[in-house]
Design a protein around this motif. Structure first.
Motif, PDB file in Angstrom:
ATOM      1  N   SER A   1      16.589  -0.945   6.605  1.00  9.27           N
ATOM      2  CA  SER A   1      17.789  -0.304   7.054  1.00  9.27           C
ATOM      3  C   SER A   1      18.257  -0.933   8.574  1.00  9.27           C
ATOM      4  O   SER A   1      19.327  -1.082   8.587  1.00  9.27           O
TER       5      SER A   1
ATOM      6  N   LEU B   1      11.072   0.613   4.728  1.00  7.74           N
ATOM      7  CA  LEU B   1      12.308   0.770   4.443  1.00  7.74           C
ATOM      8  C   LEU B   1      13.325   1.065   5.516  1.00  7.74           C
ATOM      9  O   LEU B   1      14.265   0.682   5.484  1.00  7.74           O
TER      10      LEU B   1
ATOM     11  N   ILE C   1      18.532   4.849   6.723  1.00  6.09           N
ATOM     12  CA  ILE C   1      17.799   5.193   5.763  1.00  6.09           C
ATOM     13  C   ILE C   1      17.867   7.003   5.650  1.00  6.09           C
ATOM     14  O   ILE C   1      17.354   7.472   4.916  1.00  6.09           O
TER      15      ILE C   1
ATOM     16  N   ILE D   1      20.752   7.829   3.009  1.00  8.90           N
ATOM     17  CA  ILE D   1      20.898   7.714   1.775  1.00  8.90           C
ATOM     18  C   ILE D   1      19.857   8.482   0.869  1.00  8.90           C
ATOM     19  O   ILE D   1      18.972   9.039   1.175  1.00  8.90           O
TER      20      ILE D   1
ATOM     21  N   LYS E   1      15.082   3.862  -5.366  1.00 11.51           N
ATOM     22  CA  LYS E   1      16.345   4.194  -5.377  1.00 11.51           C
ATOM     23  C   LYS E   1      16.847   4.045  -3.909  1.00 11.51           C
ATOM     24  O   LYS E   1      18.193   3.518  -3.813  1.00 11.51           O
ATOM     25  N   LYS E   2      16.025   4.137  -3.087  1.00 17.57           N
ATOM     26  CA  LYS E   2      16.465   3.659  -1.582  1.00 17.57           C
ATOM     27  C   LYS E   2      16.700   2.176  -1.175  1.00 17.57           C
ATOM     28  O   LYS E   2      17.743   1.837  -0.751  1.00 17.57           O
ATOM     29  N   CYS E   3      16.055   1.484  -1.925  1.00 17.80           N
ATOM     30  CA  CYS E   3      15.904   0.088  -1.976  1.00 17.80           C
ATOM     31  C   CYS E   3      17.295  -0.470  -2.518  1.00 17.80           C
ATOM     32  O   CYS E   3      18.134  -1.118  -1.962  1.00 17.80           O
TER      33      CYS E   3
ATOM     34  N   THR F   1      19.863   1.330  -3.121  1.00 16.62           N
ATOM     35  CA  THR F   1      21.166   1.952  -2.420  1.00 16.62           C
ATOM     36  C   THR F   1      21.538   1.025  -1.188  1.00 16.62           C
ATOM     37  O   THR F   1      22.638   0.867  -1.017  1.00 16.62           O
ATOM     38  N   LEU F   2      20.419   0.705  -0.442  1.00 15.19           N
ATOM     39  CA  LEU F   2      20.685  -0.125   0.527  1.00 15.19           C
ATOM     40  C   LEU F   2      21.368  -1.458   0.231  1.00 15.19           C
ATOM     41  O   LEU F   2      22.189  -1.953   0.815  1.00 15.19           O
TER      42      LEU F   2
ATOM     43  N   GLU G   1      11.708   7.115  -5.953  1.00 13.92           N
ATOM     44  CA  GLU G   1      12.272   7.454  -4.699  1.00 13.92           C
ATOM     45  C   GLU G   1      12.360   6.086  -3.816  1.00 13.92           C
ATOM     46  O   GLU G   1      13.666   5.854  -3.473  1.00 13.92           O
ATOM     47  N   ASP G   2      11.518   5.525  -3.717  1.00 12.59           N
ATOM     48  CA  ASP G   2      11.725   4.024  -2.893  1.00 12.59           C
ATOM     49  C   ASP G   2      12.478   3.203  -3.560  1.00 12.59           C
ATOM     50  O   ASP G   2      13.197   2.534  -2.862  1.00 12.59           O
TER      51      ASP G   2
END
Length: 599
Positions: free
Chosen positions: A433, A429, A596, A599, A388-390, A392-393, A385-386
């Motif tokens: 962000s 994150l 954040i 996303i 994926k957020k990284c 995506t950013l 999950e983390d």
């Protein structure tokens, strides 16, 4: 009788102004003709802008400048137009510098500021020619091939418009060298135009001229003996006399490790060999070794230019800010993180991360995001999950600033380095962000999206695919430029070069057909059937190979808004602008958020 040492070999470090002033050069017939491509032109321009930015960041400190390498010449203490120095090594650099200088000189005509005119003339004239009486200017360099074309472009035709007319009238496609020379002119003209489009034009032109002439420097190696020049050329190019930056870094790490004992030296050397293995195992063609070391350092300490990596490491070790083994351990960790990221060999990896990975490393790829990806791969290797957020950013910032705003490489690298250090310091994150949002204003992004024309087909495909992905619950198309099942569609078709040249304004047509507002993705069978049809036939036709019978959301929206976008019974430039404006206002901020929470 012994030979005078200065005749045998004389070396001097000279800035560009002194390299050319009172000297004349020629490229011997046995040397390669001019051959620089865009990659090398980009590197020279990037070095020029980086040197200017470094100077502007700390104007109180004297900037050491940028070292371009060595030039080896044969000749005496002085040279004249009839007794020119023969260039044995470095002719490509010197020719390119003279072209860049002449491009900058062309801007004398656009400024009314006397000081700017004087600055351009003072710093650049000597890089191009030597003035003779009766208006005759003698070129500083004579080429071995295409010299007439070079002379006409550099000397005879003084203004930019005169040069462009000369090229239109005289350039033949088969002349490879002539086209390389013309391409260098056009590349530098485009970059100068872009550079001075914002801010104070006179100040920016002066900065470019002064930095090129005074802050770029070469090691000027001169001998009067032919055998000595060629022996030196062989030594520099074949025998590795000049150590690479990474060799120098290894040596300074081991030198400093000696102060801490044999075991530290042994461990540092062992890790360095493993770093080399990690580099060689990375995906082919990704980054060179110096870049990986540079981005590792930028990911943990501070953003640095590739050219300055050795000096920064040397100074930090000398001042005790870093210890050799610890720094080597950092390089080791990051080369392994980078190798594993490229190969998707990370514990948390699953198919949900594949599209972000593909978008970053293929469609949107800009190497300057590497420091951030190194940090993310180390900190979140266990959390899908983390991670994926990284990613995506990273993807969204790359698209917004790198592809739409078309930010400078120096600016991109600075922000991604700052993001990496922030992530390592805080593991938050939210902090990253917030940083990306400060650096990328959403209203500015939306406005830029309305105007952008995208000549890179991978980015064009990605843009439409990303909006389709946002609109659909299921993936209609794969993230790929195009393949046997899907194809990027130009609603207003591209036309052949022959047809393009017949248009009154071919540049306007090319720009508009490559705008996002003119793009769709279609099944390949549909695309092949309608690619050169009229807009009406593309909407619907008897074979049902048309927009109406595709599953794409954007084709449905196009059909729904046909009456408002379809102007004067034609799909026009105005139609493209209207559709792109609509896509920007309705989707850009939602599809590429940096918050954040979104996303």
């Amino acid at each position: 009788m012994s030979l005078e040492p200065s005749r045998q070999l004389a070396t001097t470090s000279l800035n560009i102004k002194r390299v050319f002033k009172s000297k004349f050069y020629e490229v011997p017939p046995n040397q390669r003709p001019y051959s620089w491509n865009n990659d090398l032109l980009i590197k020279m321009w990037s070095d020029l802008i980086s040197t200017i930015e470094e100077n502007n960041r700390d104007s109180s400190t004297e900037i050491e400048g940028h070292f371009l390498g060595a030039v080896v010449v044969i000749g005496g203490d002085s040279s004249h137009e009839d007794t020119r120095l023969k260039i044995i090594d470095g002719q490509q650099r010197l020719t390119t510098i003279s072209i860049l200088a002449e491009c900058l000189r062309s801007y004398i005509e656009i400024t009314d500021d006397k000081n700017t005119k004087k600055c351009l003339e003072k710093n650049l004239d000597d890089c191009v020619y030597s003035y003779r009486s009766k208006g005759i200017n003698i070129p500083r360099i004579v080429l071995n091939r295409s010299n007439d074309f070079y002379y006409e472009s550099m000397i005879t035709h003084e203004t930019r418009s005169e040069k462009e007319q000369y090229w239109r009238d005289n350039l033949k496609k088969k002349s490879i060298v002539n086209n390389k020379i013309k391409n260098a002119f056009e590349y530098f003209y485009s970059k100068i135009d872009e550079h001075i489009s914002t801010g104070d034009i006179d100040e920016k032109l002066s900065d470019l001229a002064e930095t090129l002439s005074e802050k770029f420097y070469l090691l000027h190696v001169r001998t009067e003996k032919d055998w000595m020049a060629y022996r030196l050329f062989e030594t520099l190019n074949d025998r590795g006399l000049e150590l690479s930056k990474t060799d120098l870094i290894k040596n300074v790490l081991l030198d400093n490790a000696q102060d801490e004992g044999d075991s530290i030296v042994e461990e540092t050397n062992k890790l360095w060999n493993e770093i080399l293995d990690n580099y060689e195992d990375q995906k082919k063609g990704s980054l060179d070794f110096t870049q990986i070391i540079q981005y590792s350092f930028s990911s943990r300490h501070r953003n640095i230019n590739k050219e300055k990596i050795f000096e920064e490491v040397y100074n930090d070790l000398k001042k005790g800010k870093l210890r050799p083994l610890e720094l080597t351990q950092e390089f080791h960790a990051d080369t392994e993180n980078w190798k594993n990221f490229l190969s998707k060999d990370i514990p948390c990896w699953n198919s949900t991360l594949s599209n972000q990975h593909k978008a970053i490393t293929e469609n949107l790829w800009k190497e300057h995001c590497t420091p951030f990806l190194m940090a993310a791969s180390e900190l979140f290797s266990e959390s899908t999950e983390d991670m994926k957020k990284c990613l995506t950013l990273c993807e969204h910032y790359l698209f917004r600033k790198g592809c739409i705003d078309k930010d400078s490489t120096a600016s991109l690298q600075k922000v991604f380095s700052q993001a990496a250090i922030t992530l390592r310091d805080t593991e938050s994150l939210k902090e990253v962000s917030d940083l990306f949002q400060r650096k990328s204003s959403t209203p500015d992004f939306v406005d830029a999206f309305k105007e952008v024309s995208q000549g890179n087909m991978k980015i064009g495909f990605y843009t439409i695919w990303k909006i389709e992905e946002y609109l659909s619950d299921v993936e209609i198309y794969e993230l790929s430029e195009q393949n046997t099942s899907q194809h990027l569609e130009f609603i207003m078709p591209k036309i052949s070069v022959k047809e393009l040249n017949k248009l009154e304004n071919k540049y306007e047509h090319k720009k508009n057909t490559h705008r996002i507002g003119n793009l769709l993705i279609l099944p390949s069978s549909t695309y092949q059937h309608i690619k050169n049809k009229s807009f009406c036939e593309k909407i619907t036709n008897e074979s049902n190979e048309d927009y109406l019978h595709t599953d794409s959301f954007l084709t449905r929206i196009l059909i729904d808004k046909e009456t408002s976008w379809y102007k004067n019974d034609a799909w026009s430039y105005e139609s493209i602008v209207d559709r792109q404006t609509s896509l920007a206002e309705e989707y850009a901020a939602e599809v590429w958020p940096l918050s954040i929470d979104k996303i």
